[in-house]
Structures are given as structure tokens and as C-alpha cells.
Design a protein around this motif. Structure first.
Motif, PDB file in Angstrom:
ATOM      1  N   VAL A  13       6.623   6.528   2.508  1.00 45.29           N
ATOM      2  CA  VAL A  13       6.047   5.482   3.351  1.00 45.29           C
ATOM      3  C   VAL A  13       6.369   5.810   4.806  1.00 45.29           C
ATOM      4  O   VAL A  13       7.534   6.041   5.146  1.00 45.29           O
ATOM      5  CB  VAL A  13       6.604   4.073   3.004  1.00 45.29           C
ATOM      6  CG1 VAL A  13       5.899   2.998   3.832  1.00 45.29           C
ATOM      7  CG2 VAL A  13       6.456   3.758   1.524  1.00 45.29           C
ATOM      8  N   GLU A  62      -2.881   5.945   1.262  1.00 46.56           N
ATOM      9  CA  GLU A  62      -3.381   4.644   1.694  1.00 46.56           C
ATOM     10  C   GLU A  62      -2.779   4.227   3.030  1.00 46.56           C
ATOM     11  O   GLU A  62      -1.627   4.554   3.307  1.00 46.56           O
ATOM     12  CB  GLU A  62      -2.965   3.543   0.703  1.00 46.56           C
ATOM     13  CG  GLU A  62      -3.228   3.811  -0.743  1.00 46.56           C
ATOM     14  CD  GLU A  62      -2.420   2.899  -1.672  1.00 46.56           C
ATOM     15  OE1 GLU A  62      -2.938   2.529  -2.710  1.00 46.56           O
ATOM     16  OE2 GLU A  62      -1.268   2.555  -1.345  1.00 46.56           O
ATOM     17  N   TYR A 100      -0.772  -5.465   6.764  1.00 47.10           N
ATOM     18  CA  TYR A 100      -0.284  -6.804   6.440  1.00 47.10           C
ATOM     19  C   TYR A 100      -0.438  -7.672   7.686  1.00 47.10           C
ATOM     20  O   TYR A 100      -0.033  -7.258   8.774  1.00 47.10           O
ATOM     21  CB  TYR A 100       1.210  -6.782   6.095  1.00 47.10           C
ATOM     22  CG  TYR A 100       1.624  -5.835   4.989  1.00 47.10           C
ATOM     23  CD1 TYR A 100       1.718  -4.462   5.212  1.00 47.10           C
ATOM     24  CD2 TYR A 100       1.980  -6.320   3.735  1.00 47.10           C
ATOM     25  CE1 TYR A 100       2.123  -3.597   4.203  1.00 47.10           C
ATOM     26  CE2 TYR A 100       2.396  -5.453   2.712  1.00 47.10           C
ATOM     27  CZ  TYR A 100       2.459  -4.102   2.960  1.00 47.10           C
ATOM     28  OH  TYR A 100       2.867  -3.240   1.963  1.00 47.10           O
ATOM     29  N   ILE A 120      -1.797   0.685   4.540  1.00 46.48           N
ATOM     30  CA  ILE A 120      -1.682  -0.702   4.098  1.00 46.48           C
ATOM     31  C   ILE A 120      -1.459  -1.590   5.317  1.00 46.48           C
ATOM     32  O   ILE A 120      -0.596  -1.303   6.147  1.00 46.48           O
ATOM     33  CB  ILE A 120      -0.536  -0.875   3.083  1.00 46.48           C
ATOM     34  CG1 ILE A 120      -0.729   0.130   1.929  1.00 46.48           C
ATOM     35  CG2 ILE A 120      -0.513  -2.295   2.540  1.00 46.48           C
ATOM     36  CD1 ILE A 120       0.160  -0.079   0.753  1.00 46.48           C
ATOM     37  N   HIS A 137      11.153  -1.843  -5.056  1.00 45.21           N
ATOM     38  CA  HIS A 137      11.078  -2.204  -3.645  1.00 45.21           C
ATOM     39  C   HIS A 137      10.093  -3.343  -3.451  1.00 45.21           C
ATOM     40  O   HIS A 137       9.286  -3.642  -4.341  1.00 45.21           O
ATOM     41  CB  HIS A 137      10.683  -0.990  -2.800  1.00 45.21           C
ATOM     42  CG  HIS A 137       9.463  -0.280  -3.289  1.00 45.21           C
ATOM     43  ND1 HIS A 137       9.474   0.545  -4.410  1.00 45.21           N
ATOM     44  CD2 HIS A 137       8.183  -0.283  -2.858  1.00 45.21           C
ATOM     45  CE1 HIS A 137       8.267   1.013  -4.616  1.00 45.21           C
ATOM     46  NE2 HIS A 137       7.450   0.525  -3.691  1.00 45.21           N
ATOM     47  N   VAL A 153       1.029   5.171   3.206  1.00 47.83           N
ATOM     48  CA  VAL A 153       1.741   5.336   1.932  1.00 47.83           C
ATOM     49  C   VAL A 153       1.104   6.467   1.117  1.00 47.83           C
ATOM     50  O   VAL A 153      -0.105   6.477   0.898  1.00 47.83           O
ATOM     51  CB  VAL A 153       1.706   4.023   1.111  1.00 47.83           C
ATOM     52  CG1 VAL A 153       2.448   4.187  -0.210  1.00 47.83           C
ATOM     53  CG2 VAL A 153       2.315   2.876   1.911  1.00 47.83           C
ATOM     54  N   TRP A 186      14.501   0.386  10.017  1.00 47.10           N
ATOM     55  CA  TRP A 186      13.700   1.523  10.465  1.00 47.10           C
ATOM     56  C   TRP A 186      12.808   1.164  11.629  1.00 47.10           C
ATOM     57  O   TRP A 186      12.689  -0.003  12.002  1.00 47.10           O
ATOM     58  CB  TRP A 186      12.915   2.133   9.309  1.00 47.10           C
ATOM     59  CG  TRP A 186      11.908   1.269   8.586  1.00 47.10           C
ATOM     60  CD1 TRP A 186      11.843  -0.114   8.568  1.00 47.10           C
ATOM     61  CD2 TRP A 186      10.838   1.738   7.771  1.00 47.10           C
ATOM     62  NE1 TRP A 186      10.810  -0.507   7.777  1.00 47.10           N
ATOM     63  CE2 TRP A 186      10.159   0.593   7.277  1.00 47.10           C
ATOM     64  CE3 TRP A 186      10.385   2.990   7.392  1.00 47.10           C
ATOM     65  CZ2 TRP A 186       9.059   0.690   6.434  1.00 47.10           C
ATOM     66  CZ3 TRP A 186       9.281   3.068   6.555  1.00 47.10           C
ATOM     67  CH2 TRP A 186       8.635   1.936   6.088  1.00 47.10           C
ATOM     68  N   THR A 237       1.469   0.447   7.300  1.00 44.14           N
ATOM     69  CA  THR A 237       2.210   1.600   6.773  1.00 44.14           C
ATOM     70  C   THR A 237       1.222   2.611   6.205  1.00 44.14           C
ATOM     71  O   THR A 237       0.109   2.261   5.807  1.00 44.14           O
ATOM     72  CB  THR A 237       3.190   1.171   5.659  1.00 44.14           C
ATOM     73  OG1 THR A 237       2.526   0.312   4.736  1.00 44.14           O
ATOM     74  CG2 THR A 237       4.407   0.462   6.226  1.00 44.14           C
ATOM     75  N   ASP A 243       6.640   1.910  -8.260  1.00 43.16           N
ATOM     76  CA  ASP A 243       5.328   2.564  -8.182  1.00 43.16           C
ATOM     77  C   ASP A 243       5.110   3.325  -9.481  1.00 43.16           C
ATOM     78  O   ASP A 243       5.857   4.241  -9.790  1.00 43.16           O
ATOM     79  CB  ASP A 243       5.285   3.527  -6.988  1.00 43.16           C
ATOM     80  CG  ASP A 243       5.410   2.780  -5.663  1.00 43.16           C
ATOM     81  OD1 ASP A 243       5.122   1.574  -5.633  1.00 43.16           O
ATOM     82  OD2 ASP A 243       5.811   3.414  -4.676  1.00 43.16           O
ATOM     83  N   HIS A 269       8.472  -4.332  -7.120  1.00 44.99           N
ATOM     84  CA  HIS A 269       7.748  -3.488  -8.075  1.00 44.99           C
ATOM     85  C   HIS A 269       8.313  -2.080  -8.041  1.00 44.99           C
ATOM     86  O   HIS A 269       9.071  -1.729  -7.137  1.00 44.99           O
ATOM     87  CB  HIS A 269       6.249  -3.453  -7.726  1.00 44.99           C
ATOM     88  CG  HIS A 269       5.945  -2.751  -6.431  1.00 44.99           C
ATOM     89  ND1 HIS A 269       6.124  -3.338  -5.209  1.00 44.99           N
ATOM     90  CD2 HIS A 269       5.494  -1.497  -6.176  1.00 44.99           C
ATOM     91  CE1 HIS A 269       5.791  -2.496  -4.244  1.00 44.99           C
ATOM     92  NE2 HIS A 269       5.411  -1.344  -4.807  1.00 44.99           N
ATOM     93  N   GLU A 301       1.610   8.626  -2.512  1.00 43.11           N
ATOM     94  CA  GLU A 301       2.327   8.762  -3.786  1.00 43.11           C
ATOM     95  C   GLU A 301       1.974  10.113  -4.398  1.00 43.11           C
ATOM     96  O   GLU A 301       0.811  10.459  -4.526  1.00 43.11           O
ATOM     97  CB  GLU A 301       1.948   7.611  -4.735  1.00 43.11           C
ATOM     98  CG  GLU A 301       2.415   6.266  -4.198  1.00 43.11           C
ATOM     99  CD  GLU A 301       2.032   5.086  -5.073  1.00 43.11           C
ATOM    100  OE1 GLU A 301       1.684   5.292  -6.252  1.00 43.11           O
ATOM    101  OE2 GLU A 301       2.071   3.960  -4.563  1.00 43.11           O
TER     102      GLU A 301
HETATM  103  O1  LIG Z   1       4.156  -1.146   2.986  1.00 45.31           O
HETATM  104  C1  LIG Z   1       5.253  -0.759   2.557  1.00 45.31           C
HETATM  105  O2  LIG Z   1       6.236  -0.662   3.295  1.00 45.31           O
HETATM  106  C2  LIG Z   1       5.430  -0.415   1.105  1.00 45.31           C
HETATM  107  C3  LIG Z   1       4.153  -0.293   0.314  1.00 45.31           C
HETATM  108  C4  LIG Z   1       4.382  -0.114  -1.167  1.00 45.31           C
HETATM  109  O3  LIG Z   1       5.416  -0.352  -1.684  1.00 45.31           O
HETATM  110  C5  LIG Z   1       3.297   0.385  -2.044  1.00 45.31           C
HETATM  111  O4  LIG Z   1       2.184   0.629  -1.560  1.00 45.31           O
HETATM  112  O5  LIG Z   1       3.526   0.555  -3.250  1.00 45.31           O
END
Ligand SMILES: O=C(O)CCC(=O)C(=O)O
Ligand SMILES: [Fe+2]
Length: 273
Positions: free
Chosen positions: A169, A145, A149, A147, A235, A249, A221, A247, A160, A158, A251
């Protein structure tokens, strides 16, 4: 052309919560690869882009999920499997957008995918791997993904979940230049799930930031850096105060995920087609 993944320099930080690698993805080759990929994914399907709503990402559950993913979800015939529709019925959608996700599972290309898998291999084969998980050829991405913001967007504490074992990430924006706020913080999940916090949750007492003061660590970072962590690492992303934070991401889990597009992803499938 040059290898988009140069020799890695990385170290274990905040033992054993995360591994931090510096600048591995700052190269022009990687940026070009990724921006081509993003353009391709955006053009492939508008449905890949999803708004995630505030408070919706509790124990890994996302609302605002695309119709396409709902369709995939319907094909899973497992006991105790909630569909996204069930979740939406149980808990009403929150109003505020928490962040936007571009799902790349179905549009990622082999060159970028093999680069991120090589990163996973190097990290898991390194001496810094204290996570009790090992590289093996079946370690594949379950979710890929981008992401995004914008101001006010965040992601609460949370872990993952969903069967993955490792999250990676890659920071695509420059903190304190492209955006302010939006810090990524870590702590071991034992603190998030400790009995006092559990009790607070049962009593509906809001969990305060200060409850975690002594355990949490803010990642320092830069654009092009990566961080890798196991599922035991809780995190969060603090609210973005200005600008735009992106970011990448990924998994990982062991075994092949049904959701990845085999034609774009797996060398094995290329051979058989
Ligand atoms: O955007 C980030 O730095 C972390 C994203 C994240 O924790 C997630 O997608 O589960
Ligand atoms: Fe996460």
C-alpha cells in the motif's frame, strides 16, 4: 529522466506483521508517473471505477463490482467458484459507500508496473523479509487499485485473500493534513480468527473495537510512504473524519494472472507481439 524509485529505506515493524518504507514515493518523478497513469485509466474506461459498499468486503468479496469484471468472472470455469451475481443474491447490498476503487489492472503501463515490481523485489530480498516468501520472476500483481475514501468511508478488519501472497500500500495523501481519521491498523490474523471472536460471530454478537485493543497497531506514516505485508496480517482503515484519503494498493501472487492486460504490462508479451 530520473528513476521514480530512489534507493529504499525501510524497516520491519510490529514483527512480523508489516514492513514500513519511508518516502520512497514522494519524488516528483513518481507523482508524475502515477498521475499520468490515473488520467489514462480514467479515460480508458469508466467501468474501471467502482463503488464498494459498506460491509461488502467480507473475506475479500467485493460488491459493486464492474460489469467488465463480472464478464471476466464468467470465463473462469472452476468448481466452487461463486460468481459475483451469486454473492449479490445471497447477501443484499449495503447502502453506504465504503470507499471507491479505480481498478488499474487493464490500463497500467510498463514503466509504473516495473517500478512497483522492483519495490516488491527489493523488499522480499531484504533482511526484513520475515514472511517466508521469496522473490521470483513469477511474482506478479493480481490487483492494482487506487482506493479513495471520503468522509465516513472506511474498510473493516480483513485479510487480503484471493490467492495473493503479498500486499503493498502506497500512501498518496498526507495524514492529518489532507484528511483526519482513516488510520491504517494492523494485527496478526490469529487474533481476528481466534476462538472467542469466532464464537462471537456465530452468536451474532457485534465484535467491538476493544476486543482487539492489546493486539493492534496503528501505522504512523506519511504521504509517499509504503507498507508491505503478507496475507497473515489482518488490517483495517478506520473511518475518515475529514478530507480525502487515497492509497495505491497492489496485491501480488505467484504466476501470471489472466486479468492483467498483457500488452500494457508484460515485457514477455511485447517480445512475442
Ligand atoms: O487503503 C488502505 O490503506 C488499505 C486498503 C486495503 O486494505 C485493501 O485494499 O485491501
Ligand atoms: Fe486489505
Amino acid at each position: 529522466s530520473q528513476d521514480p524509485l530512489p534507493p529504499l529505506v525501510f524497516s520491519a515493524k510490529f514483527f512480523p506483521t508489516y514492513i514500513h518504507g519511508k518516502g520512497a514515493f514522494a519524488s516528483k518523478e513518481f507523482k508524475d508517473l502515477l498521475s499520468d497513469q490515473i488520467k489514462f485509466c480514467r479515460s480508458e474506461s469508466v467501468q474501471n471505477q467502482v463503488e464498494v459498499l459498506e460491509d461488502s468486503r467480507y473475506f475479500g468479496v467485493e460488491y459493486g463490482i464492474s460489469e467488465k469484471m463480472k464478464e471476466e468472472d464468467k470465463n473462469i470455469d472452476e468448481e466452487n467458484w461463486y460468481s459475483y451475481d451469486d454473492f449479490e443474491k445471497e447477501e443484499p447490498k449495503a447502502e453506504k459507500v465504503s470507499h471507491k476503487v479505480l481498478y488499474m489492472n487493464n490500463c497500467i503501463r510498463e514503466d509504473l508496473y516495473s517500478t512497483i515490481r522492483r519495490l516488491a523485489q527489493q523488499v522480499t530480498e531484504s533482511k526484513y523479509n520475515h514472511f517466508q516468501l521469496h522473490w521470483n520472476d513469477s511474482l506478479h500483481a493480481q490487483t492494482i487499485e487506487i482506493i479513495n475514501y471520503t468522509v465516513g468511508n472506511s474498510l473493516g478488519w480483513h485479510v487480503d485473500v484471493g490467492g495473493t501472497v503479498l500486499t503493498m500500500v502506497i500512501m498518496l495523501s498526507e495524514p492529518n493534513v489532507d484528511f483526519t481519521g482513516g488510520e491504517l491498523e494492523f494485527m496478526d490474523s490469529q487474533h481476528l480468527f481466534n476462538s472467542e471472536i469466532q464464537e462471537q460471530e456465530m452468536n451474532d454478537t457485534p465484535i467491538k473495537d476493544s476486543d482487539f485493543d492489546t493486539f493492534r497497531k496503528t501505522l504512523d506514516w506519511h504521504k509517499g510512504d509504503f507498507v508491505v505485508f503478507p496475507i497473515t496480517s489482518a488490517h483495517r482503515v478506520k473511518p475518515v473524519l475529514s478530507g480525502h484519503r487515497s492509497t495505491f494498493v497492489i496485491e501480488f501472487k505467484y504466476g501470471i494472472y489472466y486479468g492483467l492486460n498483457p500488452h500494457l504490462t508484460y515485457p514477455l508479451d511485447e517480445q512475442s507481439s
